[in-house]
Design a protein around this motif. Structure first.
Motif, PDB file in Angstrom:
ATOM      1  N   TYR A  42      -4.835   6.558   4.292  1.00 51.88           N
ATOM      2  CA  TYR A  42      -3.746   7.527   4.433  1.00 51.88           C
ATOM      3  C   TYR A  42      -3.053   7.754   3.087  1.00 51.88           C
ATOM      4  O   TYR A  42      -2.808   8.897   2.690  1.00 51.88           O
ATOM      5  N   VAL A  43      -2.748   6.655   2.414  1.00 52.84           N
ATOM      6  CA  VAL A  43      -2.060   6.756   1.115  1.00 52.84           C
ATOM      7  C   VAL A  43      -2.926   7.517   0.124  1.00 52.84           C
ATOM      8  O   VAL A  43      -2.434   8.375  -0.621  1.00 52.84           O
ATOM      9  N   LYS A  44      -4.235   7.231   0.168  1.00 54.52           N
ATOM     10  CA  LYS A  44      -5.152   7.908  -0.747  1.00 54.52           C
ATOM     11  C   LYS A  44      -5.134   9.416  -0.488  1.00 54.52           C
ATOM     12  O   LYS A  44      -5.074  10.230  -1.406  1.00 54.52           O
ATOM     13  N   ARG A  45      -5.143   9.795   0.823  1.00 51.40           N
ATOM     14  CA  ARG A  45      -5.153  11.220   1.172  1.00 51.40           C
ATOM     15  C   ARG A  45      -3.827  11.885   0.787  1.00 51.40           C
ATOM     16  O   ARG A  45      -3.789  13.023   0.341  1.00 51.40           O
ATOM     17  N   GLY A  64       1.890  11.625  10.358  1.00 49.72           N
ATOM     18  CA  GLY A  64       0.470  11.542  10.030  1.00 49.72           C
ATOM     19  C   GLY A  64      -0.023  10.108   9.980  1.00 49.72           C
ATOM     20  O   GLY A  64      -1.120   9.796  10.453  1.00 49.72           O
ATOM     21  N   LEU A  65       0.797   9.236   9.436  1.00 52.75           N
ATOM     22  CA  LEU A  65       0.414   7.826   9.369  1.00 52.75           C
ATOM     23  C   LEU A  65       0.425   7.192  10.761  1.00 52.75           C
ATOM     24  O   LEU A  65      -0.438   6.374  11.087  1.00 52.75           O
ATOM     25  N   LEU A  66       1.395   7.580  11.599  1.00 51.12           N
ATOM     26  CA  LEU A  66       1.434   7.055  12.960  1.00 51.12           C
ATOM     27  C   LEU A  66       0.161   7.442  13.702  1.00 51.12           C
ATOM     28  O   LEU A  66      -0.449   6.623  14.407  1.00 51.12           O
ATOM     29  N   ASN A  67      -0.264   8.700  13.553  1.00 52.75           N
ATOM     30  CA  ASN A  67      -1.504   9.157  14.184  1.00 52.75           C
ATOM     31  C   ASN A  67      -2.699   8.373  13.681  1.00 52.75           C
ATOM     32  O   ASN A  67      -3.592   8.012  14.439  1.00 52.75           O
ATOM     33  N   GLN A  68      -2.694   8.124  12.375  1.00 49.43           N
ATOM     34  CA  GLN A  68      -3.804   7.386  11.774  1.00 49.43           C
ATOM     35  C   GLN A  68      -3.868   5.965  12.334  1.00 49.43           C
ATOM     36  O   GLN A  68      -4.939   5.473  12.709  1.00 49.43           O
ATOM     37  N   LEU A  69      -2.707   5.316  12.410  1.00 47.87           N
ATOM     38  CA  LEU A  69      -2.673   3.912  12.841  1.00 47.87           C
ATOM     39  C   LEU A  69      -3.004   3.752  14.316  1.00 47.87           C
ATOM     40  O   LEU A  69      -3.637   2.778  14.716  1.00 47.87           O
ATOM     41  N   GLU A  81       0.823  -1.215   0.000  1.00 49.97           N
ATOM     42  CA  GLU A  81       0.000   0.000   0.000  1.00 49.97           C
ATOM     43  C   GLU A  81       0.857   1.265   0.000  1.00 49.97           C
ATOM     44  O   GLU A  81       0.525   2.262  -0.633  1.00 49.97           O
ATOM     45  N   LEU A  82       1.964   1.230   0.764  1.00 51.08           N
ATOM     46  CA  LEU A  82       2.747   2.453   0.968  1.00 51.08           C
ATOM     47  C   LEU A  82       3.660   2.777  -0.203  1.00 51.08           C
ATOM     48  O   LEU A  82       3.952   3.957  -0.453  1.00 51.08           O
ATOM     49  N   GLY A  83       4.133   1.735  -0.906  1.00 53.30           N
ATOM     50  CA  GLY A  83       5.107   2.001  -1.964  1.00 53.30           C
ATOM     51  C   GLY A  83       6.338   2.666  -1.376  1.00 53.30           C
ATOM     52  O   GLY A  83       6.912   2.180  -0.409  1.00 53.30           O
ATOM     53  N   SER A  84       6.725   3.810  -1.928  1.00 56.90           N
ATOM     54  CA  SER A  84       7.916   4.513  -1.431  1.00 56.90           C
ATOM     55  C   SER A  84       7.548   5.621  -0.440  1.00 56.90           C
ATOM     56  O   SER A  84       8.403   6.415  -0.056  1.00 56.90           O
TER      57      SER A  84
END
Length: 219
Positions: free
Chosen positions: A207-210, A187-192, A178-181
């Motif tokens: 997250y990746v979409k946003r 922001g991702l830590l907060n999301q998770l 999902e994350l790729g590079s």
DNA sequence: TGCCAGGCCCTCTTTAGGGCCTT
């Protein structure tokens, strides 16, 4: 590249509302998968250190008598962490002291510091096999580097920083599809940390979409 | 001697209760 500040307070109690005051603060800066800088200082607030806390942390009333004032330490700390989102182990605890001590010191609020991620909440999502989510247990569980005496601010902040780096590595590996590079930033830590265990993958995809939408918006 | 706080999560839940984690 985003710089994250990992912080840890030693205090005289469990809550600033209950009369607790900070005795020591450390901040470790993490950028690009590396620890790049660190700050540590005892601070003098005039508060008395109870015997139990002195035994736990090794910080005594005598040590604090020669320490710099809390006001000067917090102003230095505000500069050191300026613009950096924050991370702590059990962030609810450190956030309470951060806000209370910064306000007492008259420091202007930094918008970046409103973003405060918690390695306890992340660990509960990521490491279901760990015996518990105490800092020392997770350090042992992952074989993290020995950072010195536990319950001192710099040692605990360093251990938390190593834990954060491990989490960034594990998240990148687990969600590589999902994350790729895309880097594992704050922001991702907060999301998770807010995602339900069963919804981790969906959170990463959201997250990746946003991030994609934000990237388009900047062009 | 034992408790003192607060935010979050989990579940035998949601009009609640208890455990975890920090000093």
């Amino acid at each position: 590249m985003q710089t994250i500040a990992v912080i840890d307070f030693e205090t005289t109690g469990l809550s600033p509302n209950g009369g607790g005051r900070a005795t020591e603060i450390a901040a470790v800066l993490v950028r690009g998968g590396l620890i790049v800088d660190a700050y540590q200082s005892l601070m003098q607030t005039g508060a008395w250190v109870p015997p139990f806390i002195e035994e736990l942390t090794g910080i005594s009333n005598e040590m604090l008598a020669d320490a710099p004032s809390a006001e000067s330490v917090l102003q230095d700390l505000a500069l050191f962490t300026q613009g950096c989102p924050l991370v702590a182990h059990n962030a609810a605890f450190d956030r309470g002291f951060w806000q209370a001590e910064m306000a007492r010191a008259g420091c202007m609020p930094d918008p970046a510091h409103e973003s405060f991620a918690c390695t306890v909440l992340l660990a509960r999502r990521l490491y279901l096999d760990a015996p518990n989510c105490r800092l020392g247990t997770l350090a042992q569980f992952h074989g993290l580097p020995d950072s010195g005496q536990a319950h001192r601010a710099l040692a605990d902040a360093m251990t938390t920083a190593h834990l954060l780096l491990r989490m960034q590595h594990d998240i990148a590996e687990r969600f590589a599809g999902e994350l790729g590079s895309l880097p594992v930033e704050h922001g991702l830590l907060n999301q998770l940390q807010r995602a339900h265990k069963s919804a981790l993958k969906r959170s990463v995809q959201d997250y990746v979409k946003r991030q994609g939408v934000q990237a388009l918006a900047t062009h």
